[in-house]
Scaffold this motif. Structure first.
Motif, mmCIF file in Angstrom:
data_model
loop_
_atom_site.group_PDB
_atom_site.id
_atom_site.type_symbol
_atom_site.label_atom_id
_atom_site.label_comp_id
_atom_site.label_asym_id
_atom_site.label_seq_id
_atom_site.Cartn_x
_atom_site.Cartn_y
_atom_site.Cartn_z
ATOM 1 N N THR A 1 -6.853 3.166 5.389
ATOM 2 C CA THR A 1 -7.344 2.408 4.789
ATOM 3 C C THR A 1 -6.239 0.734 4.210
ATOM 4 O OG1 THR A 1 -5.286 3.282 3.226
ATOM 5 C CG2 THR A 1 -6.908 4.132 3.035
ATOM 6 N N PRO A 2 -6.719 -0.314 3.664
ATOM 7 C CA PRO A 2 -5.701 -1.096 3.468
ATOM 8 C C PRO A 2 -4.776 -1.130 3.376
ATOM 9 C CG PRO A 2 -7.739 -1.358 2.075
ATOM 10 C CD PRO A 2 -7.761 -0.255 2.986
ATOM 11 N N ALA A 3 -4.182 -0.075 2.495
ATOM 12 C CA ALA A 3 -2.463 0.505 2.707
ATOM 13 C C ALA A 3 -1.971 1.112 3.945
ATOM 14 C CB ALA A 3 -2.406 1.073 1.269
ATOM 15 N N GLU A 4 -3.020 1.592 4.802
ATOM 16 C CA GLU A 4 -2.531 1.671 6.039
ATOM 17 C C GLU A 4 -2.030 0.827 6.494
ATOM 18 O OE1 GLU A 4 -3.773 6.284 6.705
ATOM 19 O OE2 GLU A 4 -5.438 4.639 6.259
ATOM 20 N N LEU A 5 -3.162 -0.215 6.882
ATOM 21 C CA LEU A 5 -2.865 -0.884 7.554
ATOM 22 C C LEU A 5 -2.111 -2.275 7.707
ATOM 23 C CD1 LEU A 5 -4.722 -3.518 9.137
ATOM 24 C CD2 LEU A 5 -5.618 -4.420 7.955
ATOM 25 N N THR A 6 -1.879 -2.511 5.946
ATOM 26 C CA THR A 6 -0.961 -3.158 6.067
ATOM 27 C C THR A 6 0.947 -2.853 6.406
ATOM 28 O OG1 THR A 6 -2.268 -3.803 3.825
ATOM 29 C CG2 THR A 6 0.872 -4.215 3.616
ATOM 30 N N ALA A 7 0.730 -1.152 5.975
ATOM 31 C CA ALA A 7 2.148 -0.909 6.536
ATOM 32 C C ALA A 7 1.664 -0.948 7.921
ATOM 33 C CB ALA A 7 1.695 1.081 6.060
ATOM 34 N N TRP A 8 0.906 -0.600 8.380
ATOM 35 C CA TRP A 8 0.996 -0.807 10.140
ATOM 36 C C TRP A 8 1.647 -2.398 10.920
ATOM 37 C CZ3 TRP A 8 -2.037 -4.190 13.145
ATOM 38 C CH2 TRP A 8 -2.842 -3.703 14.548
ATOM 39 N N VAL A 9 0.616 -2.929 10.012
ATOM 40 C CA VAL A 9 1.997 -4.541 10.242
ATOM 41 C C VAL A 9 2.946 -4.596 9.977
ATOM 42 C CG1 VAL A 9 1.519 -6.917 9.581
ATOM 43 C CG2 VAL A 9 -0.667 -5.477 9.978
ATOM 44 N N GLU A 10 3.216 -3.879 9.091
ATOM 45 C CA GLU A 10 4.882 -4.300 8.974
ATOM 46 C C GLU A 10 5.539 -3.575 9.779
ATOM 47 O OE1 GLU A 10 5.130 -3.436 4.475
ATOM 48 O OE2 GLU A 10 4.808 -5.420 3.736
ATOM 49 N N GLY A 11 4.451 -2.154 10.796
ATOM 50 C CA GLY A 11 5.718 -1.616 11.269
ATOM 51 C C GLY A 11 5.858 -2.489 12.216
ATOM 52 N N LEU A 12 4.815 -3.400 12.644
ATOM 53 C CA LEU A 12 4.690 -4.232 13.704
ATOM 54 C C LEU A 12 6.576 -5.236 13.375
ATOM 55 C CD1 LEU A 12 1.715 -4.167 14.842
ATOM 56 C CD2 LEU A 12 3.331 -3.806 16.471
ATOM 57 N N GLY A 13 6.650 -5.113 12.350
ATOM 58 C CA GLY A 13 7.486 -6.282 12.194
ATOM 59 C C GLY A 13 7.449 -7.495 11.706
ATOM 60 N N GLN A 14 6.664 -7.469 10.912
ATOM 61 C CA GLN A 14 5.638 -7.977 10.335
ATOM 62 C C GLN A 14 5.548 -8.426 8.909
ATOM 63 O OE1 GLN A 14 5.029 -12.040 12.538
ATOM 64 N NE2 GLN A 14 5.926 -10.527 13.807
ATOM 65 N N PRO A 15 6.229 -8.638 7.951
ATOM 66 C CA PRO A 15 5.865 -8.703 6.817
ATOM 67 C C PRO A 15 4.762 -9.308 6.263
ATOM 68 C CG PRO A 15 8.689 -9.466 7.204
ATOM 69 C CD PRO A 15 7.279 -9.587 8.297
ATOM 70 N N THR A 16 4.511 -8.588 4.853
ATOM 71 C CA THR A 16 2.681 -8.719 4.738
ATOM 72 C C THR A 16 3.294 -9.093 2.714
ATOM 73 O OG1 THR A 16 2.269 -6.699 3.436
ATOM 74 C CG2 THR A 16 2.077 -7.427 5.951
ATOM 75 N N PHE A 17 2.451 -10.562 2.218
ATOM 76 C CA PHE A 17 2.467 -10.338 1.157
ATOM 77 C C PHE A 17 0.780 -10.551 0.409
ATOM 78 C CE2 PHE A 17 1.600 -14.922 2.602
ATOM 79 C CZ PHE A 17 1.386 -15.004 2.052
ATOM 80 N N VAL A 18 0.452 -10.465 -0.916
ATOM 81 C CA VAL A 18 -0.201 -10.214 -1.876
ATOM 82 C C VAL A 18 -0.887 -11.339 -2.094
ATOM 83 C CG1 VAL A 18 -2.091 -9.296 -3.467
ATOM 84 C CG2 VAL A 18 -0.531 -7.912 -2.500
ATOM 85 N N GLY A 19 -1.391 -12.719 -1.469
ATOM 86 C CA GLY A 19 -1.331 -13.562 -2.462
ATOM 87 C C GLY A 19 -2.195 -13.770 -3.902
ATOM 88 N N SER A 20 -2.478 -15.132 -4.400
ATOM 89 C CA SER A 20 -2.607 -14.863 -5.860
ATOM 90 C C SER A 20 -4.370 -14.196 -6.169
ATOM 91 C CB SER A 20 -2.935 -16.342 -6.546
ATOM 92 O OG SER A 20 -4.068 -17.533 -5.795
ATOM 93 N N SER A 21 -5.334 -14.240 -5.248
ATOM 94 C CA SER A 21 -6.547 -14.226 -4.921
ATOM 95 C C SER A 21 -6.746 -12.220 -4.928
ATOM 96 C CB SER A 21 -7.598 -14.965 -4.061
ATOM 97 O OG SER A 21 -6.764 -14.363 -2.509
ATOM 98 N N GLY A 22 -5.901 -11.862 -4.264
ATOM 99 C CA GLY A 22 -5.415 -10.396 -3.681
ATOM 100 C C GLY A 22 -5.673 -9.772 -2.853
ATOM 101 N N ARG A 23 -6.517 -11.405 -1.764
ATOM 102 C CA ARG A 23 -6.177 -10.860 0.047
ATOM 103 C C ARG A 23 -4.471 -10.382 -0.023
ATOM 104 N NH1 ARG A 23 -9.300 -15.948 1.591
ATOM 105 N NH2 ARG A 23 -7.767 -16.971 0.031
ATOM 106 N N VAL A 24 -4.446 -10.488 1.319
ATOM 107 C CA VAL A 24 -3.262 -10.121 2.346
ATOM 108 C C VAL A 24 -3.608 -9.973 3.188
ATOM 109 C CG1 VAL A 24 -1.842 -8.063 2.557
ATOM 110 C CG2 VAL A 24 -3.146 -7.562 0.913
#
Length: 404
Positions: free
Chosen positions: A82-105
């Motif tokens: 899922t998108p949540a799992e992809l986001t967690a995977w990216v952060e697990g590689l030491g790359q913090p994420t953020f959600v833009g104003s349009s909802g894109r990650v």
């Protein structure tokens, strides 16, 4: 006696292939990844140049509708990763994420290179072998055939994941050259067509020279019964940008059927036509019409010039407001695969099972843009590519288990 470790090969080192390789290595398999280019994930790196849009934060029930006719198949991939799992995977590689104003990650670094470097370090640590300049050229007597700098090489792994991409941006590695090799093996492959691509439009020479490369921000683009909010971009050949890409499948179909396609652009979608008419009705004094449109309607010079492209501007405020709210442009053609962000076409979804194994060739799994699906930009392309790699890897492991 100790059982030997199963060896699997992944052909194609883009997001789908590398994700499959990671999951397979994590399961204890010996994994070899092949890529014909001198370095891996070139298209992934190019996608991150303007800000790497990983996925989207909208609710899943809406998210999966972005895949159009292939929604049923692709939604199963998204369920697996899922998108949540992809986001967690990216952060697990030491790359913090953020959600833009349009909802894109996005990753906070706003580019792909830090993520890819961390990913390759992880893959190396899990024993994944990556062979660059290793081009797959099909099968011979049941073996995979590769062209390498040291000559031809035959490989007989226990199973394989094909993730060679589609046919867009061929200079980055995805050239679709694999199509005849699969067709020779009796596998149906739909013709490649450009997706997320710009369209041809007959601009006047003056408009083209002055405004090519300038954005139309915050517009709404309509074709048929579908409207997309976002940004469009004036190009020398015509028009492109996110709002246009989201309509590209429909526009491509209309052009293929009739040779022309109309789009309608609302230059001020947040202002009702009545309110816009009132603003335009105010005396302009000595101000030019262009300045009046800029001040009263809030239009940038490129938008004002675009109104002129459609013909002489009407004098009545209501008619002028109607043009601003519904400017019609006629598209005359579609740009080719070499300029497309992605491609439609590829291995027919009917030719693979739910675990993405080729029904005509057991032990061979397919992931990513090799499969016949398409999606707009906005995180949907990358999300499905990553997720298909997860599905193919899990399917391959289940297939090996069933053979054991």
């Amino acid at each position: 006696m100790k059982q030997s470790v199963r060896q699997v090969h992944v052909i194609g080192a883009g997001p789908a292939g590398l994700m499959a390789a990671e999951r397979l290595a994590l399961a204890g398999l010996a994994v070899v990844v092949h890529d014909r280019m001198p370095s891996v994930a070139r298209k992934f790196l190019m996608a991150g140049r303007g800000g790497l849009n990983l996925t989207h934060s909208e609710p899943l029930d809406r998210f999966v509708t972005r895949y159009g006719p292939t929604q049923t198949s692709v939604s199963r991939w998204i369920d697996a990763f899922t998108p949540a799992e992809l986001t967690a995977w990216v952060e697990g590689l030491g790359q913090p994420t953020f959600v833009g104003s349009s909802g894109r990650v996005f990753p906070r670094a706003m580019k792909a290179s830090p993520l890819l470097r961390a990913w390759l370090v992880r893959l190396e640590g899990r024993g994944v072998e990556i062979r660059t300049r290793s081009r797959w050229t099909g099968w011979r007597d049941g073996a995979l055939v590769f062209e390498t700098p040291d000559g031809e090489r035959l490989e007989r792994p226990d199973a394989v994941v094909l993730a060679l991409g589609g046919a867009s941006w061929p200079r980055l590695g995805s050239d679709g050259a694999w199509k005849p090799w699969l067709e020779t093996a009796g596998i149906a492959v739909a013709p490649f067509r450009p997706a997320n691509v710009g369209f041809d439009l007959d601009w006047s020479p003056r408009f083209r020279e002055r405004f090519a490369g300038q954005p139309l921000k915050g517009v709404a683009v309509t074709h048929g019964d579908k409207t997309v909010r976002g940004e469009a971009m004036v190009a020398r050949y015509g028009i492109e940008g996110g709002a246009v890409y989201a309509l590209s499948a429909r526009l491509r179909g209309t052009l293929e059927a009739g040779g022309r396609a109309d789009i309608h652009i609302d230059l001020r979608p947040d202002v009702a036509i009545g309110k816009l008419t009132d603003r335009l009705s105010k005396p302009r004094g000595k101000a030019s019409l262009s300045n009046h449109l800029r001040k009263a309607a809030g239009l940038e010079p490129v938008a004002v010039a675009l109104l002129h492209e459609a013909g002489p501007l009407p004098a009545q405020p209501r008619a002028l407001a109607e043009r601003i709210k519904g400017l019609t442009l006629t598209l005359t053609g579609v740009q080719g695969l070499e300029r497309a962000i992605s491609s439609a076409g590829g291995v027919a979804l009917e030719g693979v099972d739910e675990q993405l194994m080729l029904t005509a060739r057991p032990g061979v799994f397919v992931a990513g843009e090799m499969l016949d699906w398409e999606a707009p930009t906005g995180g949907y392309l990358l999300q499905a590519s990553f997720a298909s790699g997860v599905v193919a890897a899990h399917g391959l492991m289940a297939w090996l288990d069933s053979r054991d």
